[in-house]
Scaffold this active site. Structure first.
Site, PDB file in Angstrom:
ATOM      1  N   CYS A  46      99.852  43.257 -73.765  1.00 48.37           N
ATOM      2  CA  CYS A  46     100.887  43.461 -72.755  1.00 48.37           C
ATOM      3  C   CYS A  46     102.004  44.373 -73.240  1.00 48.37           C
ATOM      4  O   CYS A  46     102.970  44.597 -72.541  1.00 48.37           O
ATOM      5  CB  CYS A  46     101.440  42.134 -72.248  1.00 48.37           C
ATOM      6  SG  CYS A  46     102.303  41.225 -73.518  1.00 48.37           S
ATOM      7  N   ARG A  60      88.663  91.823 -72.339  1.00 47.02           N
ATOM      8  CA  ARG A  60      89.304  90.564 -71.978  1.00 47.02           C
ATOM      9  C   ARG A  60      89.102  89.534 -73.071  1.00 47.02           C
ATOM     10  O   ARG A  60      88.062  89.494 -73.720  1.00 47.02           O
ATOM     11  CB  ARG A  60      88.717  90.010 -70.677  1.00 47.02           C
ATOM     12  CG  ARG A  60      88.955  90.896 -69.471  1.00 47.02           C
ATOM     13  CD  ARG A  60      88.468  90.221 -68.205  1.00 47.02           C
ATOM     14  NE  ARG A  60      88.856  90.958 -67.021  1.00 47.02           N
ATOM     15  CZ  ARG A  60      88.157  91.959 -66.478  1.00 47.02           C
ATOM     16  NH1 ARG A  60      87.023  92.338 -67.028  1.00 47.02           N
ATOM     17  NH2 ARG A  60      88.577  92.583 -65.404  1.00 47.02           N
ATOM     18  N   GLY A 104      95.805  83.669 -68.616  1.00 47.20           N
ATOM     19  CA  GLY A 104      96.956  84.550 -68.829  1.00 47.20           C
ATOM     20  C   GLY A 104      97.634  84.381 -70.174  1.00 47.20           C
ATOM     21  O   GLY A 104      98.644  85.021 -70.448  1.00 47.20           O
ATOM     22  N   LYS A 110      84.451  83.223 -70.710  1.00 48.82           N
ATOM     23  CA  LYS A 110      84.148  84.436 -69.931  1.00 48.82           C
ATOM     24  C   LYS A 110      82.783  84.984 -70.321  1.00 48.82           C
ATOM     25  O   LYS A 110      81.942  85.269 -69.465  1.00 48.82           O
ATOM     26  CB  LYS A 110      85.199  85.508 -70.192  1.00 48.82           C
ATOM     27  CG  LYS A 110      86.307  85.442 -69.204  1.00 48.82           C
ATOM     28  CD  LYS A 110      87.263  86.585 -69.318  1.00 48.82           C
ATOM     29  CE  LYS A 110      88.576  86.137 -68.711  1.00 48.82           C
ATOM     30  NZ  LYS A 110      89.634  85.945 -69.681  1.00 48.82           N
TER      31      LYS A 110
HETATM   32  C1  PEP Z   1     105.805  43.273 -76.862  1.00 50.34           C
HETATM   33  O1  PEP Z   1     106.506  42.969 -77.820  1.00 50.34           O
HETATM   34  O2  PEP Z   1     104.830  44.031 -76.947  1.00 50.34           O
HETATM   35  C2  PEP Z   1     106.085  42.722 -75.538  1.00 50.34           C
HETATM   36  C3  PEP Z   1     105.293  42.964 -74.510  1.00 50.34           C
HETATM   37  O3  PEP Z   1     107.233  42.033 -75.393  1.00 50.34           O
HETATM   38  P1  PEP Z   1     108.661  42.715 -75.225  1.00 50.34           P
HETATM   39  O4  PEP Z   1     108.448  44.184 -75.101  1.00 50.34           O
HETATM   40  O5  PEP Z   1     109.283  42.108 -74.032  1.00 50.34           O
HETATM   41  O6  PEP Z   1     109.334  42.334 -76.504  1.00 50.34           O
END
Ligand code: PEP
Ligand code: MG
Length: 880
Positions: A839, A101, A110, A31
């Site tokens: 993954c 304020r 607020g 502000k």
């Molecule tokens: C993991 O272990 O990160 C993975 C992708 O395989 P999962 O989760 O199927 O064991």
């Protein structure tokens, strides 16, 4: 520039002929910063000064007291302000009134305290009446001051004051307090004084400097109030920031019908549209807008749904003010190159700007505004990326109403925050806390207050019966990405009978209701929803993200539906197809279980032969959907316990279902049972014992590959720990490949999800084309903490400050991360063409993605709906 060495200067002025445009929000609060900027631009702002955020830190350091040097500077500033305005603090002929304020570096709407009309007492109210020749106005201001002081500084529940006001309004049959007569105001004030006395056994200070000192202290103290603390933790704001206090001479929006107060956004904060958006109240003060207790009028005709009421819009009713205001607003937006949220007041025809700050907005608006501003040449592509948070994208993927169903709209409120939410209705934060653990909950309130912040975060959506688009509920819900409908006047909350009354319909607490925060509809029951379709600016934004990221983003998917979602978000392919999940369908599950439970190799092969065509069909459908995009197919990795029941009753059901004698099922399960199945007979180990399982999968894979035009096949082995194991399995793969489809090209990869695999990366890498790091298992095996049981105690580690984050959510850089880095370096040392990706769940976590970018990984793979989030995180990390 305001430097640290000037730390002894605790206050900075604005509204005079002084240039503090270089001040920073971290010193002046947002502000104070906005006011300093407007001051240097020569905008019409009431003069005042800001106590810097260091003052707040000092207040706490000194045991919650305002140090003398700070107070001395405040007093000196008040004297200057008296000179500048020609008014007198605590005296006449024209008493100087102040607005105080809070204002931290990051906007916390607020969450902290504000106090208006400070400087009024039994004497100055009279003076003000004389000076303005308007006693009704003077006493109305006094009434407001007592109410705010009583509530904020003295801690008296606000509803006690509202009840007095509502009672008098009802008596006089008035909609707003603007119509209260002078006599009525005297009665209100007498009653307010009684409330304060009954509640505290004391009264508010008549000494205006005492009022000032106590209010400054209260604002500093509100930095550590429960609602501010909750807001900061929800929004990751640093507790050390502290709040500044702006002290500004009052201008009055409550001086008759040529006075008003309002809020204006330079673009629509819900949709992002490039048109002014805002609301105003005639003869009122700003707090009424923010509190949501009164319903304001929109500033443009566009914002008024009914044509009959169009002349209530500011642009119709006060065209001159509207045109001045819109010019200033546009100038401010151009100056800050950001959508501005501006508070203004008109006092007897003169326009004043009270504050400007970057406006809070919905996720959709954030994307639209950033892209529009880039196209308008105001910001560059990198700035666009900076302005969009991964959370924004997450919110954009919120569900919307499935239009194909019939819905029963009970009533209509204001579309305050987009998205559709269904939940059982409750009226109190306590009920939200209790019920939201098991059910989706809709919080229904007359209006929300900042104290509701915790329960708003827990609720699926918020419905209020009062308040406008800039009321607390609307602003906070938009920021949280919670669907919210405000100001649904037709609804009566009957707390006593525990139901909602909408027309003649009674809806008891605990029944399902749906709100559509995009349209304002309140809908009976629970409804089906669908995800929001990408809008043009979102597409442009994602194209920009694609251009600016380096890492590839894939999706984890094993069904055509999930894969298609990933495709719609522009995934680069499927990074993990968990083939065991393809057997979750009841028909397949039955055969799969029989295959697991059988004692003999012959009958196992029998079941596998029956499963093969099913698996082949599924692969083929996935290949067709992908149309040549790569897919990493992971051969079976079933920790067997996931597929077998343990409860005796379920065992009997299973025996019946697969047509085996119960005794045999029990015997086999006994044999298969493992003390620690996650570290048991799973992953590639299963195929060392039962190669026929992988052979069946490979047959299905290669045969289906033969039947489609385009396929980019990647085969992946889970849970390996040694090169010899990889060679053994690689030979099996090659044998089937040569037999069925020798001309089909495929890539081979392994999952790195055991510390030994990471340690052996240099020997494994030459055998394969890629590593995919399974960070779920790698975290489990590196920490020696079960991924299923860790939840029970990991929170204790976080609470005691022993772990910063749950390592199953955000990658542990020092341990698991170091192993990944080693696997990458060593793997690439023996196979320079090795591709490495992630993954595990961490592949969708922005903080982890930043780390993966920093160690030069090639891709991440995540759940389909997180693909855009992962892409944005990757692009942001690449720009760091
Ligand atoms: C993991 O272990 O990160 C993975 C992708 O395989 P999962 O989760 O199927 O064991
Ligand atoms: Mg795993």
């Amino acid at each position: 520039m305001l430097h640290k060495k000037q730390i002894e200067q605790w206050v900075y002025r604005f509204g005079y002929d002084t240039d503090y445009s270089n001040g920073h929000p971290s010193i002046l609060g947002n502000k104070g910063y906005g006011l300093a900027q407007m001051s240097s631009l020569g905008f019409p702002i009431p003069p005042g000064f800001t106590i810097i955020t260091d003052g707040c830190r000092d207040y706490y350091a000194k045991g919650q007291t305002i140090a003398q040097p700070i107070w001395d500077q405040v007093v000196a500033e008040i004297q200057l302000l008296e000179k500048e305005t020609g008014k007198h603090f605590g005296g006449g002929p024209f008493p100087l009134l102040l607005a105080l304020r809070s204002g931290a570096k990051s906007s916390m709407p607020g969450m902290m305290d504000t106090l208006l009309n400070l400087g009024l007492n039994d004497e100055t109210v009279q003076l003000l009446g004389h000076a303005t020749q308007d006693f009704r106005f003077a006493y109305d201001s006094y009434r407001r001051f007592i109410e705010m002081y009583g509530h904020i500084i003295m801690g008296i529940p606000h509803h006690l004051f509202t009840a007095v006001l509502d009672g008098i309004k009802q008596q006089d049959n008035l909609r707003h307090q603007e119509g209260l007569s002078l006599n009525a105001l005297h009665t209100v004030i007498d009653n307010y004084k009684k409330i304060i006395w009954t509640h505290t056994g004391t009264t508010y200070p008549q000494n205006v400097f005492e009022q000032l000192r106590k209010t400054i202290a209260a604002i500093f103290a509100s930095w550590n109030g429960a609602r501010a603390v909750t807001y900061r933790s929800l929004n990751h704001i640093d507790d050390q920031d502290g709040t500044a206090v702006t002290i500004q001479s009052m201008v009055f929006g409550n001086r008759g019908t040529d006075s008003l107060t309002g809020v204006l956004f330079t673009r629509n904060p819900s949709t992002g549209e490039r048109s002014l958006f805002g609301e105003y109240l005639i003869n009122a003060q700003g707090e009424e807008l923010v509190s949501g207790l009164t319903t304001p009028w929109p500033i443009t005709k566009q914002g008024i749904p009914s044509i009959q009421q169009a002349d209530h819009a500011l642009e119709e009713k006060y065209p001159l003010i509207f045109s001045q205001l819109s010019n200033l607003a546009i100038e401010l937006e151009n100056y800050f190159r950001e959508m501005q949220d501006i508070e203004y007041t008109v006092e007897q025809g003169k326009l004043w700007l009270l504050q400007t700050r970057n406006g809070k907005r919905s996720a959709k608006a954030a994307v639209k505004i950033a892209i529009d501003m880039m196209q308008e040449g105001k910001i560059d592509a990198k700035e666009v990326l900076k302005r969009i948070d991964c959370n924004h994208i997450e919110r954009l993927l919120h569900p919307t109403l499935d239009e194909s169903q019939t819905i029963e709209v009970l009533t209509q409120g204001l579309p305050a925050a987009p998205g559709v939410a269904s939940g059982v209705i409750v009226f109190s934060p306590e009920e939200v806390a209790a019920i939201s653990k098991t059910e989706s909950v809709l919080l229904v309130r007359p209006e929300t207050t900042p104290d509701d912040i915790g329960s708003m975060a827990m609720a699926a959506g918020i419905l209020t019966t009062k308040g406008g688009m800039t009321a607390h509920a609307a602003v906070v819900a938009r920021g949280m990405g919670k669907p919210c409908v405000c100001g649904a006047h037709d609804i009566t909350i009957d707390r006593q009978n525990k139901w909602l009354l909408i027309g003649q319909t009674k809806i008891p607490v605990g029944s399902w209701l749906t709100i559509n925060g995009t349209t304002g509809q309140v809908i009976k029951g629970k409804v089906a929803t669908i995800r929001q379709k990408p809008f043009p600016e979102f597409i442009t934004f994602m194209q920009l993200v694609d251009k600016l990221k380096r890492m590839e983003v894939r999706a984890n998917a094993e069904t055509v539906q999930d894969g298609a979602v990933g495709r719609s978000f522009g995934m680069a392919g499927i990074g993990l197809c968990r083939t065991e999940h393809m057997f979750f369908h009841p028909d397949k599950m039955c055969l799969f279980r029989k295959m697991i439970l059988t004692f003999s190799k012959t009958s196992r092969i029998d079941f596998l032969t029956k499963l093969m065509p099913m698996q082949k069909r599924d692969f083929k459908a996935l290949f067709q959907m992908l149309d040549g995009l790569p897919i990493t197919i992971r051969l079976l990795d079933p920790p067997l316990h996931e597929f077998l029941p343990s409860h005796p009753k379920d065992l009997a059901d299973l025996a019946l279902q697969i047509d085996y004698p119960l005794s045999e099922v029990e015997k086999r399960i006994e044999l298969l049972s493992e003390v620690n199945p996650m570290l048991g007979h799973r992953g590639a180990r299963l195929a060392i014992t039962f190669p026929e399982i992988y052979v069946m999968q490979l047959q299905a894979l290669f045969q289906s590959a033969l039947e489609v035009e385009k396929v980019a096949l990647e085969i992946m082995l889970p849970l390996v720990f040694d090169a010899k194991e990889v060679i053994f399995l690689k030979n099996i793969i090659e044998e089937v490949h040569q037999k069925i489809a020798p001309h089909i090209v495929y890539k081979l990869g392994v999952m790195i999800e055991l510390p030994r695999a990471a340690l052996q990366a240099a020997t494994i890498a030459p055998l394969v084309d890629f590593f995919s790091v399974g960070t779920n298992d790698l975290t489990q095996t590196t920490f020696g903490i079960s991924r299923d049981d860790g939840v029970k105690f990991l929170e204790d580690y976080q609470q005691k400050g022993l772990l910063q984050a749950d390592p199953f959510v955000t990658i542990d850089q020092e341990g698991v991360g170091a192993l990944i880095q080693m696997a990458v370096t060593n793997g690439r040392s023996t196979n320079p063409r090795l591709k490495v990706g992630i993954c595990g769940e961490h592949g969708g976590d922005p903080a982890s993605i930043q780390f993966f970018e920093s160690i030069g990984l090639d891709y991440v793979s995540t759940s389909p709906y997180r693909v855009p989030i992962a892409k944005l995180a990757a692009a942001k990390a690449n720009l760091l």
